[in-house]
Design a protein around this motif. Structure first.
Motif, PDB file in Angstrom:
ATOM      1  N   SER A 285       0.841  -1.183   0.000  1.00 36.82           N
ATOM      2  CA  SER A 285       0.000   0.000   0.000  1.00 36.82           C
ATOM      3  C   SER A 285       0.889   1.250   0.000  1.00 36.82           C
ATOM      4  CB  SER A 285      -0.897  -0.020   1.231  1.00 36.82           C
ATOM      5  OG  SER A 285      -1.679   1.126   1.276  1.00 36.82           O
ATOM      6  N   PRO A 286       0.742   2.127  -0.984  1.00 34.19           N
ATOM      7  CA  PRO A 286       1.633   3.292  -1.049  1.00 34.19           C
ATOM      8  C   PRO A 286       1.365   4.323   0.041  1.00 34.19           C
ATOM      9  CG  PRO A 286       0.007   3.405  -2.797  1.00 34.19           C
ATOM     10  CD  PRO A 286      -0.177   2.075  -2.118  1.00 34.19           C
ATOM     11  N   ASP A 287       0.169   4.318   0.621  1.00 34.41           N
ATOM     12  CA  ASP A 287      -0.140   5.342   1.617  1.00 34.41           C
ATOM     13  C   ASP A 287       0.326   4.965   3.018  1.00 34.41           C
ATOM     14  OD1 ASP A 287      -2.022   3.340   1.483  1.00 34.41           O
ATOM     15  OD2 ASP A 287      -3.622   4.579   2.316  1.00 34.41           O
ATOM     16  N   LEU A 288       0.890   3.786   3.217  1.00 37.95           N
ATOM     17  CA  LEU A 288       1.392   3.431   4.538  1.00 37.95           C
ATOM     18  C   LEU A 288       2.607   4.266   4.934  1.00 37.95           C
ATOM     19  CD1 LEU A 288       1.099  -0.466   4.723  1.00 37.95           C
ATOM     20  CD2 LEU A 288      -0.330   1.246   5.820  1.00 37.95           C
ATOM     21  N   LYS A 289       3.376   4.733   3.954  1.00 37.39           N
ATOM     22  CA  LYS A 289       4.540   5.582   4.247  1.00 37.39           C
ATOM     23  C   LYS A 289       4.123   6.889   4.915  1.00 37.39           C
ATOM     24  CE  LYS A 289       7.998   3.262   2.384  1.00 37.39           C
ATOM     25  NZ  LYS A 289       9.023   2.686   3.192  1.00 37.39           N
TER      26      LYS A 289
ATOM     27  N   ASP B  61      -3.411  -2.583  11.369  1.00 43.50           N
ATOM     28  CA  ASP B  61      -2.690  -3.731  11.892  1.00 43.50           C
ATOM     29  C   ASP B  61      -1.231  -3.328  12.025  1.00 43.50           C
ATOM     30  OD1 ASP B  61      -4.857  -5.497  11.948  1.00 43.50           O
ATOM     31  OD2 ASP B  61      -4.608  -5.977   9.828  1.00 43.50           O
ATOM     32  N   VAL B  62      -0.677  -3.463  13.216  1.00 42.94           N
ATOM     33  CA  VAL B  62       0.685  -3.019  13.470  1.00 42.94           C
ATOM     34  C   VAL B  62       1.464  -4.130  14.172  1.00 42.94           C
ATOM     35  CG1 VAL B  62       0.037  -0.586  13.608  1.00 42.94           C
ATOM     36  CG2 VAL B  62       0.070  -1.964  15.680  1.00 42.94           C
ATOM     37  N   VAL B  63       2.791  -3.979  14.186  1.00 46.76           N
ATOM     38  CA  VAL B  63       3.666  -4.882  14.932  1.00 46.76           C
ATOM     39  C   VAL B  63       4.667  -4.041  15.703  1.00 46.76           C
ATOM     40  CG1 VAL B  63       3.470  -6.808  13.321  1.00 46.76           C
ATOM     41  CG2 VAL B  63       5.272  -5.155  13.007  1.00 46.76           C
ATOM     42  N   THR B  64       5.237  -4.645  16.726  1.00 46.50           N
ATOM     43  CA  THR B  64       6.318  -4.000  17.469  1.00 46.50           C
ATOM     44  C   THR B  64       7.618  -4.686  17.099  1.00 46.50           C
ATOM     45  OG1 THR B  64       6.197  -5.475  19.356  1.00 46.50           O
ATOM     46  CG2 THR B  64       4.733  -3.565  19.374  1.00 46.50           C
ATOM     47  N   ASP B  65       8.713  -4.189  17.652  1.00 50.46           N
ATOM     48  CA  ASP B  65      10.008  -4.825  17.422  1.00 50.46           C
ATOM     49  C   ASP B  65      10.225  -6.010  18.350  1.00 50.46           C
ATOM     50  OD1 ASP B  65      11.030  -3.497  15.244  1.00 50.46           O
ATOM     51  OD2 ASP B  65      11.787  -1.836  16.450  1.00 50.46           O
ATOM     52  N   GLY B  66       9.171  -6.555  18.892  1.00 47.77           N
ATOM     53  CA  GLY B  66       9.272  -7.719  19.754  1.00 47.77           C
ATOM     54  C   GLY B  66       8.800  -7.481  21.169  1.00 47.77           C
ATOM     55  N   GLU B  67       8.590  -6.254  21.527  1.00 43.49           N
ATOM     56  CA  GLU B  67       8.160  -5.976  22.895  1.00 43.49           C
ATOM     57  C   GLU B  67       6.649  -6.094  23.020  1.00 43.49           C
ATOM     58  OE1 GLU B  67       8.289  -1.891  24.350  1.00 43.49           O
ATOM     59  OE2 GLU B  67       8.654  -1.235  22.299  1.00 43.49           O
ATOM     60  N   PHE B  68       6.202  -6.407  24.227  1.00 45.71           N
ATOM     61  CA  PHE B  68       4.779  -6.466  24.524  1.00 45.71           C
ATOM     62  C   PHE B  68       4.301  -5.073  24.904  1.00 45.71           C
ATOM     63  CE2 PHE B  68       1.472  -6.686  27.781  1.00 45.71           C
ATOM     64  CZ  PHE B  68       0.471  -7.334  27.073  1.00 45.71           C
ATOM     65  N   ILE B  69       3.195  -4.653  24.295  1.00 44.00           N
ATOM     66  CA  ILE B  69       2.598  -3.359  24.630  1.00 44.00           C
ATOM     67  C   ILE B  69       1.133  -3.613  24.966  1.00 44.00           C
ATOM     68  CG2 ILE B  69       1.999  -1.064  23.792  1.00 44.00           C
ATOM     69  CD1 ILE B  69       4.453  -1.148  22.018  1.00 44.00           C
TER      70      ILE B  69
ATOM     71  N   VAL C  35       8.145   1.894   8.570  1.00 42.27           N
ATOM     72  CA  VAL C  35       7.189   1.241   7.669  1.00 42.27           C
ATOM     73  C   VAL C  35       8.018   0.451   6.667  1.00 42.27           C
ATOM     74  CG1 VAL C  35       5.373   1.557   5.974  1.00 42.27           C
ATOM     75  CG2 VAL C  35       5.473   3.049   7.956  1.00 42.27           C
ATOM     76  N   THR C  36       7.838  -0.862   6.693  1.00 43.21           N
ATOM     77  CA  THR C  36       8.587  -1.744   5.799  1.00 43.21           C
ATOM     78  C   THR C  36       7.598  -2.584   5.010  1.00 43.21           C
ATOM     79  OG1 THR C  36      10.304  -1.892   7.466  1.00 43.21           O
ATOM     80  CG2 THR C  36      10.380  -3.491   5.694  1.00 43.21           C
ATOM     81  N   GLY C  37       7.515  -2.351   3.704  1.00 44.03           N
ATOM     82  CA  GLY C  37       6.560  -3.090   2.882  1.00 44.03           C
ATOM     83  C   GLY C  37       5.149  -2.796   3.342  1.00 44.03           C
TER      84      GLY C  37
ATOM     85  N   VAL D  78       3.593  -2.017   9.389  1.00 48.57           N
ATOM     86  CA  VAL D  78       3.729  -0.779  10.155  1.00 48.57           C
ATOM     87  C   VAL D  78       4.301  -1.171  11.515  1.00 48.57           C
ATOM     88  CG1 VAL D  78       2.510   1.172  11.171  1.00 48.57           C
ATOM     89  CG2 VAL D  78       1.775   0.261   8.968  1.00 48.57           C
ATOM     90  N   ILE D  79       5.504  -0.695  11.800  1.00 49.48           N
ATOM     91  CA  ILE D  79       6.196  -1.043  13.038  1.00 49.48           C
ATOM     92  C   ILE D  79       6.087   0.133  13.993  1.00 49.48           C
ATOM     93  CG2 ILE D  79       8.394  -1.743  14.040  1.00 49.48           C
ATOM     94  CD1 ILE D  79       9.081  -2.860  11.210  1.00 49.48           C
ATOM     95  N   VAL D  80       5.571  -0.160  15.180  1.00 49.42           N
ATOM     96  CA  VAL D  80       5.360   0.888  16.172  1.00 49.42           C
ATOM     97  C   VAL D  80       6.249   0.671  17.379  1.00 49.42           C
ATOM     98  CG1 VAL D  80       2.970   1.322  15.482  1.00 49.42           C
ATOM     99  CG2 VAL D  80       3.449  -0.373  17.250  1.00 49.42           C
ATOM    100  N   CYS D  81       6.468   1.739  18.120  1.00 52.97           N
ATOM    101  CA  CYS D  81       7.190   1.651  19.391  1.00 52.97           C
ATOM    102  C   CYS D  81       6.439   2.491  20.414  1.00 52.97           C
ATOM    103  CB  CYS D  81       8.644   2.102  19.230  1.00 52.97           C
ATOM    104  SG  CYS D  81       8.842   3.725  18.519  1.00 52.97           S
ATOM    105  N   ARG D  82       6.704   2.218  21.668  1.00 47.62           N
ATOM    106  CA  ARG D  82       6.039   2.915  22.754  1.00 47.62           C
ATOM    107  C   ARG D  82       6.492   4.385  22.751  1.00 47.62           C
ATOM    108  NH1 ARG D  82       3.857   0.477  27.271  1.00 47.62           N
ATOM    109  NH2 ARG D  82       5.028  -1.398  26.778  1.00 47.62           N
ATOM    110  N   ARG D  83       5.537   5.301  22.905  1.00 49.39           N
ATOM    111  CA  ARG D  83       5.836   6.724  22.954  1.00 49.39           C
ATOM    112  C   ARG D  83       5.996   7.095  24.420  1.00 49.39           C
ATOM    113  NH1 ARG D  83       1.432  11.013  21.169  1.00 49.39           N
ATOM    114  NH2 ARG D  83       0.365   9.529  22.474  1.00 49.39           N
ATOM    115  N   GLU D  84       7.182   7.514  24.764  1.00 47.45           N
ATOM    116  CA  GLU D  84       7.484   7.795  26.178  1.00 47.45           C
ATOM    117  C   GLU D  84       6.971   9.179  26.600  1.00 47.45           C
ATOM    118  OE1 GLU D  84       8.516   5.489  28.133  1.00 47.45           O
ATOM    119  OE2 GLU D  84       8.864   4.079  26.501  1.00 47.45           O
ATOM    120  N   ASN D  85       7.110  10.184  25.737  1.00 47.10           N
ATOM    121  CA  ASN D  85       6.706  11.537  26.103  1.00 47.10           C
ATOM    122  C   ASN D  85       5.237  11.736  25.727  1.00 47.10           C
ATOM    123  OD1 ASN D  85       9.355  11.836  26.742  1.00 47.10           O
ATOM    124  ND2 ASN D  85       9.894  12.853  24.823  1.00 47.10           N
ATOM    125  N   ILE D  86       4.387  11.869  26.737  1.00 53.96           N
ATOM    126  CA  ILE D  86       2.952  12.017  26.466  1.00 53.96           C
ATOM    127  C   ILE D  86       2.575  13.468  26.483  1.00 53.96           C
ATOM    128  CG2 ILE D  86       0.654  11.425  27.261  1.00 53.96           C
ATOM    129  CD1 ILE D  86       1.809   8.855  28.354  1.00 53.96           C
TER     130      ILE D  86
END
Length: 160
Positions: A97-101, A128-136, A147-149, A152-160
């Motif tokens: 999907s080109p709009d995922l970028k 639908d997202v994935v993490t780098d292996g951590e549980f959230i 974003v790879t292919g 969509v790879i997400v990470c925890r946002r520390e600064n709220i």
């Protein structure tokens, strides 16, 4: 009838059966039949001829049967049974999907638990997202890191 005619006919039938195995989905049944033709032919050669003739026929089988199998796959490539259509981007076929970028560095929160995959609300859109292996856990603040292919790879946002 000569003693060499039946083994030769069986060898030829084995070769045709191997080629038929390439074209017809038989789940290995035709391979077993080809093995039977070859085995019985070798048995007849072993019984009627000197052992050296048996080894010559065995060596020819070990070389010719894989070659015939490979040539069958080469014939499959040009046969009407194979797919001839090339799918390309110029015809509108896209693999991702080109709009995922556009979601890169966007923020949101997880809807489900991410272990490591799950569902998140990013920029008001459910993805639908994935993490780098951590549980959230659910309702955790997230940021799209990469974003790879179609991933969509997400990470925890520390600064709220």
């Amino acid at each position: 009838m000569s003693a060499w005619i039946l083994p030769l006919v069986l060898q030829i039938m084995a070769m045709f059966t191997v080629v038929a195995e390439v074209f017809l989905p038989s789940m290995g049944l035709l391979s077993i039949i080809a093995l039977g033709f070859t085995g019985y032919s070798l048995f007849l050669v072993f019984r009627a001829f000197p052992v050296s003739a048996f080894y010559v026929v065995l060596g020819a089988d070990l070389i010719l049967l894989p070659v015939v199998f490979i040539l069958g796959f080469k014939m499959l490539a040009v046969s009407p049974l194979s797919l001839k259509k090339n799918l390309s981007a110029s015809q509108g076929v896209v693999s991702q999907s080109p709009d995922l970028k556009n979601y890169l560095d966007c923020t949101g929160h997880s809807i489900s638990s991410l272990r490591p995959s799950g569902i998140a609300l990013i920029g008001g859109v459910r993805l639908d997202v994935v993490t780098d292996g951590e549980f959230i856990e659910p309702d955790a603040p997230l940021r799209v890191c990469k974003v790879t292919g179609n991933q969509v790879i997400v990470c925890r946002r520390e600064n709220i």
